[in-house]
Design an enzyme around this catalytic site. Structure first.
Site, PDB file in Angstrom:
ATOM      1  N   TYR A  50      36.987  43.514  44.446  1.00  0.00           N
ATOM      2  CA  TYR A  50      36.725  44.905  44.820  1.00  0.00           C
ATOM      3  C   TYR A  50      35.452  45.473  44.176  1.00  0.00           C
ATOM      4  CZ  TYR A  50      41.161  45.573  47.310  1.00  0.00           C
ATOM      5  OH  TYR A  50      42.190  45.523  48.231  1.00  0.00           O
ATOM      6  N   HIS A 116      45.298  44.657  53.464  1.00  0.00           N
ATOM      7  CA  HIS A 116      43.835  44.766  53.448  1.00  0.00           C
ATOM      8  C   HIS A 116      43.277  43.944  54.598  1.00  0.00           C
ATOM      9  CE1 HIS A 116      39.638  44.373  52.073  1.00  0.00           C
ATOM     10  NE2 HIS A 116      39.762  43.119  52.474  1.00  0.00           N
ATOM     11  N   GLU A 127      34.713  37.322  51.624  1.00  0.00           N
ATOM     12  CA  GLU A 127      36.098  37.427  51.158  1.00  0.00           C
ATOM     13  C   GLU A 127      36.862  36.122  51.376  1.00  0.00           C
ATOM     14  OE1 GLU A 127      36.389  42.273  51.763  1.00  0.00           O
ATOM     15  OE2 GLU A 127      37.619  40.991  53.037  1.00  0.00           O
TER      16      GLU A 127
END
Ligand code: CMP
Length: 139
Positions: A50, A116, A127
């Site tokens: 994050y 998410h 990611e």
């Protein structure tokens, strides 16, 4: 075009045994789960994931939450997978999420919002690479 996107079943959802219910919604939306594993992040690992939110007031709380209990990380594949996934997830704030979406049905709050999903192809690639090796993606 066929795309891949990265997804996380968050701690509030794994804790309530909702992984299967969430996966059913993803699959019903036409997304194929081509990789999946259950892991327990350290706070530092959540912090790296994050990092784009480092300056936000909720960053510490977010990293604390995401490392509080196990999560299920996934790679989803399908036609326009990124948009499709965001549609079935619903708005970040469950109070604003549309009927039938994952967050409308399961999320507890804007922070504990059950799932998410990547917001763009570039972030999806970064990611996915943070959690999976190429060999683990079985499309
Ligand atoms: P996610 O899509 O995982 O990416 C960033 C996350 O920050 C987001 O989901 C929310 O769960 C979380 N978030 C956004 N706004 C807030 C907030 N005001 N308080 C706590 N968490 C937030």
């Amino acid at each position: 075009a066929v795309q891949r996107t990265f997804s996380i079943v968050k701690p509030d959802a794994t804790r309530r045994n909702l992984t299967g219910a969430i996966n059913a919604k993803l699959e019903a939306a036409g997304l194929r789960i081509i990789a999946q594993k259950r892991i327990h992040l350290t706070k530092a690992q959540a912090g790296v994931f994050y990092a784009v939110h480092k300056e936000r007031p909720f960053y510490d709380e977010l990293c604390e939450f995401m490392s509080s209990e196990p999560i299920v990380v996934q790679v989803l594949e399908g036609e326009d997978a990124i948009a499709k996934n965001r549609e079935v997830m619903g708005a970040t704030n469950p109070a604003q999420a549309a009927e039938g979406t994952i967050r409308k049905e399961f999320a507890l709050s804007i922070g504990e919002n059950s799932i998410h999903g990547s917001d763009a192809p570039e972030t999806a690639a970064v990611e996915i690479a943070y959690f999976f090796s190429g060999l683990e993606l079985v499309g």
